[in-house]
Design an enzyme around this catalytic site. Structure first.
Site, short mmCIF file in Angstrom:
data_model
loop_
_atom_site.label_atom_id
_atom_site.label_comp_id
_atom_site.label_asym_id
_atom_site.label_seq_id
_atom_site.Cartn_x
_atom_site.Cartn_y
_atom_site.Cartn_z
CE LYS A 180 -2.28 2.70 3.01
NZ LYS A 180 -1.96 3.84 2.23
CD GLU A 256 13.27 0.81 6.65
OE1 GLU A 256 12.56 1.51 5.68
OE2 GLU A 256 14.12 0.07 6.43
CB CYS A 290 13.63 9.06 7.35
SG CYS A 290 14.39 8.23 6.14
CD GLU A 392 10.14 12.62 11.31
OE1 GLU A 392 9.11 12.24 11.68
OE2 GLU A 392 11.07 12.20 10.53
P1 NAD Z 1 2.47 8.00 8.13
O1 NAD Z 1 2.67 7.35 9.16
O2 NAD Z 1 1.47 9.15 8.00
O3 NAD Z 1 2.00 7.04 6.79
C1 NAD Z 1 2.65 6.15 6.35
C2 NAD Z 1 1.69 5.04 5.58
O4 NAD Z 1 0.93 4.48 6.66
C3 NAD Z 1 0.60 5.59 4.74
O5 NAD Z 1 0.66 4.67 3.73
C4 NAD Z 1 -0.55 5.76 5.32
O6 NAD Z 1 -1.76 5.54 4.68
C5 NAD Z 1 -0.39 4.45 6.27
N1 NAD Z 1 -1.08 4.31 7.54
C6 NAD Z 1 -1.45 5.30 8.44
N2 NAD Z 1 -2.18 4.99 9.49
C7 NAD Z 1 -2.15 3.66 9.43
C8 NAD Z 1 -2.79 2.57 10.27
N3 NAD Z 1 -3.32 2.94 11.30
N4 NAD Z 1 -2.53 1.31 9.66
C9 NAD Z 1 -2.24 0.93 8.78
N5 NAD Z 1 -1.67 2.17 7.86
C10 NAD Z 1 -1.57 3.22 8.18
O7 NAD Z 1 3.78 8.64 7.41
P2 NAD Z 1 3.91 9.86 6.17
O8 NAD Z 1 3.33 11.02 6.66
O9 NAD Z 1 3.43 9.00 4.99
O10 NAD Z 1 5.38 9.76 5.89
C11 NAD Z 1 6.49 10.38 7.03
C12 NAD Z 1 6.94 9.87 8.03
O11 NAD Z 1 7.75 8.64 7.55
C13 NAD Z 1 8.07 10.53 8.75
O12 NAD Z 1 7.92 10.35 10.11
C14 NAD Z 1 9.25 9.99 8.09
O13 NAD Z 1 10.68 10.02 9.17
C15 NAD Z 1 8.87 8.62 8.20
N6 NAD Z 1 9.94 7.95 7.16
C16 NAD Z 1 10.69 7.09 7.88
C17 NAD Z 1 11.99 6.68 6.97
C18 NAD Z 1 12.84 5.58 7.67
O14 NAD Z 1 13.65 4.89 7.13
N7 NAD Z 1 12.95 5.58 9.15
C19 NAD Z 1 11.83 6.59 5.62
C20 NAD Z 1 10.92 7.58 4.92
C21 NAD Z 1 9.85 8.18 5.73
#
Ligand code: NAD
Length: 491
Positions: A180, A256, A290, A392
């Site tokens: 997804k 991650e 990230c 963050e």
């Molecule tokens: P997010 O957590 O809002 O969403 C990520 C994904 O999770 C989306 O596809 C979303 O639809 C899904 N999601 C949200 N709630 C859910 C639930 N309850 N159950 C299942 N799926 C759910 O994150 P974002 O805003 O898309 O991305 C930004 C974040 O990602 C930042 O915190 C960043 O640091 C992190 N990030 C981390 C890494 C790493 O490697 N550590 C890499 C890239 C981004």
């Protein structure tokens, strides 16, 4: 304006429409970029069932060598359609074409080849000779088998890179996947469906479903009993919800998550390189990465010069049409995310920050006035317990602090609940090594940033995640390990 892309779900080897759709705006212009078909709970059932059939059938009957060849073919097919992928990625994300064409699409493709290569290398067999209680010999060896059907949930910040970062190791070690992508940037992940068909993958090995998180495709997927393990990248709060979902049925997770990464600039560094490298780590991808830097600790003797240099880099960013090669910084991904980042900008000022540069919304030319643009921003003078220092932000901003010695820099850098990445700048190698080895971060650079070798471990300390992806380390999560003990010398 080009026509909006239709983004359908890809299930059991074919694209499917849904009764419910939602719209994705282009973040640079706010024009319509994509109309997305939202997967229902029934669609998720179908996708998981298709992945299970493929796992039990054609995918597990195929030799690892053939599976890896298909992955290499998929890599080549993405590269042969590079322009189409570039256009879709820019429309969804607003990232500048320079980065999308040189880094994001090529690396998104090459991860498939890289993990095919990594998984095809023979690993050292682990064997032990054991004595049974009655004095006979037993021989122990280990076998790895695929984990099963993996749910892969991605964020929006590097859409194609994130999609194949999840898919490639899962496929390389023989799993099937329901992926997804983020609801904000779904196009390139969906385009992978056709790539996998054209490469010759059996139906159901890869499924791509669209939708939101809670009470939508994300939650339907992570709560689905047919899923064996969940590989998630995103915010730490979402990671917590996913871990709770995974607890039912005792499913494994790889998480991650967020970061609040520090850069340490020591007085004997090459200052020009440290300024340029830190600027890249703060402003690249508009800070939506990230591994980006949001906290900078600088030896006091070079502090003023460093801040002045970083300010020049911030003010030298070219904001404009992401399709122009002159553009160095695109918009944020959405108005919603810009509001969150602007709230942090306001919070920093309320906490006493001095704004060195930026701090607001830039004036943009006509076609871009409705986009989610934001100014690159530098602060000084914040208290270390301020929210803008602790949380963050995920925008093009950082706080710069003078420090008196290396130990003070280490202590400040480590004063975080996160621990994803860190950077140290100095020309004294033993000094760099001492500092970097004291840092609580999963990915550390000395005199550089964002140099990523896909064979290396990747993951975070603390609330930045659980598990290590990257290279052969990804095998741990993507396989079950079996011990086989054979008693020899039967009477
Ligand atoms: P997010 O957590 O809002 O969403 C990520 C994904 O999770 C989306 O596809 C979303 O639809 C899904 N999601 C949200 N709630 C859910 C639930 N309850 N159950 C299942 N799926 C759910 O994150 P974002 O805003 O898309 O991305 C930004 C974040 O990602 C930042 O915190 C960043 O640091 C992190 N990030 C981390 C890494 C790493 O490697 N550590 C890499 C890239 C981004």
């Amino acid at each position: 304006m080009t026509a909006a892309r239709q983004v359908k779900n890809f299930i059991d080897g074919e694209y499917r429409e849904s009764a419910s759709t939602f719209e994705v705006p282009n973040p640079a212009t706010h024009d319509l970029a994509a109309i997305v078909h939202e997967a229902s709970a029934d669609d998720i059932d179908d996708a998981v069932a298709a992945a299970r059939r493929a796992l039990d059938g054609p995918w597990s009957r195929m030799s690892a060598e053939n599976r890896h060849d298909l992955m290499r073919k998929a890599c080549d097919l993405i590269l042969s359609r590079k322009d189409e992928f570039i256009a879709a990625e820019i429309a969804d994300s607003g990232h500048p074409i320079a980065a999308v064409s040189a880094i994001e699409i090529p690396r998104g493709a090459q991860q498939l080849r890289a993990f095919a290569d990594i998984a095809s290398r023979p690993s050292e067999p682990e064997t032990f000779d054991t004595q049974t209680p009655d004095g006979r010999q037993a021989y122990n060896y280990s076998q790895r088998v695929p984990k099963g059907v993996i749910a892969a949930i991605c964020p929006w910040n590097l859409p194609l890179i994130m999609a194949t970062w999840k898919l490639a190791p899962a496929l390389a070690w023989g799993n099937t996947v329901v992926l997804k992508p983020s609801e904000e940037t779904p196009s390139t992940a969906s385009m992978l469906g056709q790539v996998f068909v054209d490469a010759g993958f059996p139906a159901g090995v890869v499924n791509v479903v669209n939708g939101f998180g809670a009470e939508s495709a994300g939650e339907f997927l992570t709560c689905h009993p047919g899923i064996n393990a969940i590989n998630f990248t995103g915010e730490t709060t979402t990671g917590t919800a996913i871990m709770q979902a995974a607890a039912v049925g005792i499913r494994d997770v790889s998480l991650e998550l967020g970061g609040k990464n520090a850069a340490i600039i020591l007085d004997d560094c090459n200052l020009d390189a440290a300024i340029a490298g830190t600027a890249a780590s703060v402003f690249y991808n508009s800070g939506q990465i990230c591994l980006g830097t949001e906290r900078v600790y600088v030896s006091r003797s070079i502090y003023d010069e460093f801040v002045a240099g970083l300010k020049r880099c911030a003010e030298g960013q070219v904001l404009g049409d992401p399709r122009s090669s002159a553009t160095t910084m695109g918009p944020l991904v959405s108005h919603e995310h810009r509001e969150k980042v602007l709230q942090c900008y306001r919070q920093a000022e309320a906490e006493g920050a001095e704004v060195v540069t930026g701090g607001g919304v830039p004036e943009m030319e006509h076609d871009f006035v409705r986009g989610a643009w934001i100014e690159p921003t530098i602060w000084i003078g914040l208290p270390e317990d301020g929210l803008a220092v602790k949380e963050e932000i995920f925008g093009p901003c950082c706080h710069v602090v003078p420090v008196d010695d290396d130990d003070a820099a280490i202590a400040l850098a480590n004063d975080s609940r996160y621990g994803l990445a860190a950077t140290v700048w100095s020309t004294d190698t033993p000094r760099c090594r001492r500092v970097v080895e004291e840092l609580n971060a999963g990915v550390c650079w000395i005199n550089g940033w964002m140099i990523r070798d896909l064979r290396t471990p990747f993951g975070g300390f603390g609330e930045s995640g659980i598990g290590r992806e990257g290279g052969a380390h990804a095998m741990e999560f993507h396989t079950e390990l079996k011990n086989i003990c054979q008693v020899m010398d039967l009477p």
